[in-house]
Scaffold this motif. Structure first.
Motif, short mmCIF file in Angstrom:
data_model
loop_
_atom_site.label_atom_id
_atom_site.label_comp_id
_atom_site.label_asym_id
_atom_site.label_seq_id
_atom_site.Cartn_x
_atom_site.Cartn_y
_atom_site.Cartn_z
N ALA A 46 49.26 28.26 45.40
CA ALA A 46 49.44 29.49 45.28
C ALA A 46 49.85 30.20 44.02
CB ALA A 46 50.42 30.03 46.46
N ALA A 47 50.82 29.52 43.46
CA ALA A 47 51.31 30.08 42.23
C ALA A 47 50.59 30.14 40.99
CB ALA A 47 52.48 29.17 41.92
N ARG A 48 49.44 28.90 40.94
CA ARG A 48 48.44 28.80 39.98
C ARG A 48 47.42 29.97 40.28
NH1 ARG A 48 47.92 24.05 40.53
NH2 ARG A 48 46.05 24.09 42.14
N GLU A 50 48.10 32.82 41.41
CA GLU A 50 48.41 34.05 41.05
C GLU A 50 48.49 34.35 39.51
OE1 GLU A 50 49.69 36.74 42.48
OE2 GLU A 50 50.77 37.77 40.55
N ALA A 51 48.79 33.15 38.69
CA ALA A 51 48.53 33.15 37.29
C ALA A 51 47.29 33.38 36.89
CB ALA A 51 49.61 31.91 36.68
#
Lengths: 509, 509
Positions: A46-48, A50-51
């Motif tokens: 999920a963080a990836r 987002e980035a």
């Protein structure tokens, strides 16, 4: 003249600053993507996403904002109106202007949403493949195809959306030209495969499935990478689900592979294949660093490099000596007694199979045609994602005569669709066909390919490819590269002749 | 009230958008840095430096630009004037305002140049350490110290520059307070080390240096990570020169280790140490994702978590049962015959040595004091980088009584200075001292640490640390966390008592 030169210089400095910012985002996206496909933990997806979404949106905004459009236009005007012969600068302006023109068709929000969608879809595909769970992945395909059709309409409202994507991956490619290519190749390959099945004698090669531990395969892989010409200071070997490679920068292009302990030769050819892509990326003119010209020019040309190393070199009779030497060094208990001829037969077994990346050189293009048929149906609205498993079984039977046992060995096998790559598979078949045309051109230029392969020193082969293809990066499109390298436009008959000759001889037909 | 609430909501939305953009850059910097320290090829360093420099400059510009300053100020005003009790929002505004205030002191070009310098220095250090070549690395130290002194003067012109950096790494720390800490610890440790040398009997533990292949150590490491409480879906294990860990996002915090085939226990304690850092990062309130509150609050608190797992847990007598079980599973031929008592003595041998990361619990703070002495001389202008090798030898002799054979085993051993971390080492000594104060507080709260260790189920320990420390992320500073957790401010006598008791008992003194 002085004034014009000054204007050009100023415009160039301004555009190169923009190119550096764009490069930075593209580099970081690749780093994050490579990380995601190799060592990142599952719960970091999920963080990836987002980035990567943020990067994609910023890249798009940077490239398309008014001031950037003006900068690129100023440079184009300046190089066109002045007489300075800075070929690189002209190419940079031209390539960047085209990138910009195409990006301007897509709103920034759509570009960002697209990156988020494919980033998420890749993580879902990964799990779905492991779990043989098509249903969880299915909705992404419909969303991806819808988005691709919409983007294609924005880019070129007059063209067929699938043609737009074929042209994106390989300039000049269309359903018309690829249909013609397929017909020609099918006419050669289908009867050949049939004859081999009827009359050809398959070699017995039990060594091909001996157990080789991952660690041994890793060490072997590094030696192979060196053998074909990679400098290990420029590259790295990582582990992933689906072998791939990626160029990050001048001096940094990497390979990710997948080890099967009961099929070491699978990894051997994956490594040589990905090494071909990697050497191409590393061979681009270093003066192109941080500019729009960095990287390979097209998917077809890229694949022609990987397949040149994989097939033309590493599956040639002449290369069996050096290859066997590496295999014997690392797996003496298995390869100590294998002869060059036995190895040559074993690595060239032509037999219909389920998995594209494991397919032999002869049946490989049929796997591409299966995917091409399905992609066309999806883009024509004649099928949706739900139909894919059944279509897969139907076309695999039609083209290759094999039964598909499950989706993991069928429509879930490839990562490409999850990343949004439709209209991309055809370039894989073209790559091999380009190779068959390079060979006589290379020979005419005095390169003794067989001697280089037999000596395990590919320097002259790399020199020719580097000179004709690699150094140009994105400065020349595929048709121009082929014309310059071969002295003629692309012609599929070289490929058909090559397949006929190689496999009729191998199977005494 | 309604109007004020609305204002707060609007200000919050605006600040959170900014936080997300900042988070994205910080995440990408960490990804690129982790990549550089683990799998990136050597020749990719220049490109990484370019990308990291750009990210740092953009981060700095984003944080400090006028509109951002206004956004943060608006939010601070809004939360202060309204009565809404959104603790997280208040903390976000406060922490971000402080970050902003500190960043505003540094010009954007200086921030970018700093990132480029340390990025380059890390690559140079890596090569220098391998080649035992201090000279190549030396100039970077002078440049780094000069830049740090200049940055400190910009941040706080009235304070001693070294104090500014101590406070950056651990709020409230100063040379005055750390000098007092050192004096107290030295008074305990130096006589103890001396007594052990004179009268203590060192155990014989040949098993500690048995050959254990890298692959076996990898599998063992993953089991250890699970044993202390990591979920492997949240983390990954990579290989590097100098063990470290890094938190990337909610659900993504990773460990990089270094395997020595003749010293498997070195990796065992590196893994548990880095697991402590990692569990802390993963234990931060998930509602803090993408905000200024994500991540650990300070270096000292971080180190207190890693050392709690490494020493308080994994070097305790009670934990020898579960630890031995893992060792026996993976290395039965070595650990099959080792008893818990033998293992306990072996992992607690106190003996002056050369390498900080390999040092035992007792002599460890002396290694920190060596670095602290040198850093103070550099910042006071009483020494330059050229003097470091000689100073290193002098202080190692003074504090530990050991001869330094070369720089690779001396002043080149640590990565920290190359990354610009000066004033950072002291937090390592504080971490262990905090731990000694947590223990009685934890026990008073009903946690039976020994029982948890003996059972190999650290759930109650993790629950206490999670509740008191981890969940708060950056929302509370170190002094507040310690006060809340222990009911009193930090006091070094717990640490001195602990060391005295443990090592006098171990060595029958």
């Amino acid at each position: 003249m002085g004034k014009k030169k000054n204007q050009t210089k100023k415009a160039a400095a301004s555009v190169r600053k923009l190119e550096r910012k764009l490069w930075c985002r593209s580099y970081l996206m690749k780093i994050a993507e490579f990380d995601g496909a190799t060592i990142a933990p599952e719960n970091g997806a999920a963080a990836r996403t987002e980035a990567m979404g943020t990067l994609a949106s910023e890249y798009h905004k940077l490239l398309t904002k008014k001031s950037s459009v003006k900068k690129v236009k100023d440079l184009l005007d300046a190089v066109e109106s002045s007489n300075i012969a800075d070929e690189q600068l002209c190419a940079e302006a031209r390539v960047l202007a085209r990138d910009q023109h195409e990006a301007l068709a897509i709103p920034a929000e759509e570009a960002e949403a697209w990156t988020r969608l494919t980033c998420e879809a890749q993580a879902v595909w990964h799990k779905a493949k492991v779990a043989n769970d098509w249903a969880s992945f299915e909705p992404y395909i419909d969303r991806i195809v819808d988005s691709l059709k919409h983007q294609a309409e924005l880019m070129n409202p007059k063209a067929d959306p699938y043609d737009v994507w074929l042209d994106q991956h390989e300039r000049g490619l269309s359903t018309t030209s690829f249909d013609a290519f397929c017909a020609q190749v099918k006419d050669t390959v289908v009867p050949l495969v049939h004859e081999i099945g009827e009359r050809g004698q398959q070699p017995d090669a039990p060594f091909a499935h001996a157990h080789v531990p991952v660690e041994v395969q890793k060490a072997l892989s590094l030696d192979l990478m060196k053998l074909v010409g990679l400098d290990l200071a420029d590259t790295t070997l990582a582990v992933t689900e689906h072998p791939f490679s990626e160029g990050f920068a001048t001096g940094d292009a990497r390979i990710a592979t997948h080890f099967y302990e009961d099929d070491a030769l699978s990894n051997v050819f994956s490594i040589v294949h990905e090494a071909g892509h990697t050497i191409y990326e590393l061979g681009v003119n270093p003066a192109y660093a941080f500019t729009s010209l960095e990287g390979g020019t097209s998917m077809g040309i890229h694949e022609s490099q990987s397949r040149f190393f994989e097939n033309t070199v590493a599956r040639s009779r002449a290369f069996m000596g050096p290859l066997l030497q590496v295999l014997r060094k690392h797996v003496p208990e298995v390869y100590g007694q294998v002869s060059e001829d036995e190895l040559y037969r074993a690595v060239n077994i032509a037999r219909p199979s389920l998995i594209r990346t494991e397919a032999d050189e002869l049946t490989y293009p049929l796997h591409i045609m299966v995917r091409y048929e399905i992609e066309r149906l999806l883009f024509a609205g004649e099928a949706t994602a739900r139909d894919i498993p059944a279509l897969w079984s139907r076309f695999m039977d039609e083209y290759l005569g094999v039964d598909v046992p499950d989706d993991a060995h069928g429509c879930l096998q490839d990562v490409h669709w999850s990343g949004g790559s439709f209209g991309y598979f055809p370039t894989y078949a073209l790559g091999s066909a380009y190779d068959a045309q390079y060979v006589p051109a290379m020979k005419a230029d005095g390169v003794d390919i067989d001697a280089a392969c037999a000596a395990g020193d590919l320097t002259p082969v790399r020199a020719w490819l580097g000179n004709k293809i690699w150094q140009w990066g994105r400065a020349k499109d595929a048709p121009e590269l082929i014309q310059n390298a071969c002295g003629a436009p692309f012609d599929a008959h070289f490929y058909c002749d090559y397949l006929n000759e190689k496999f009729r001889s191998l199977y005494n037909l």
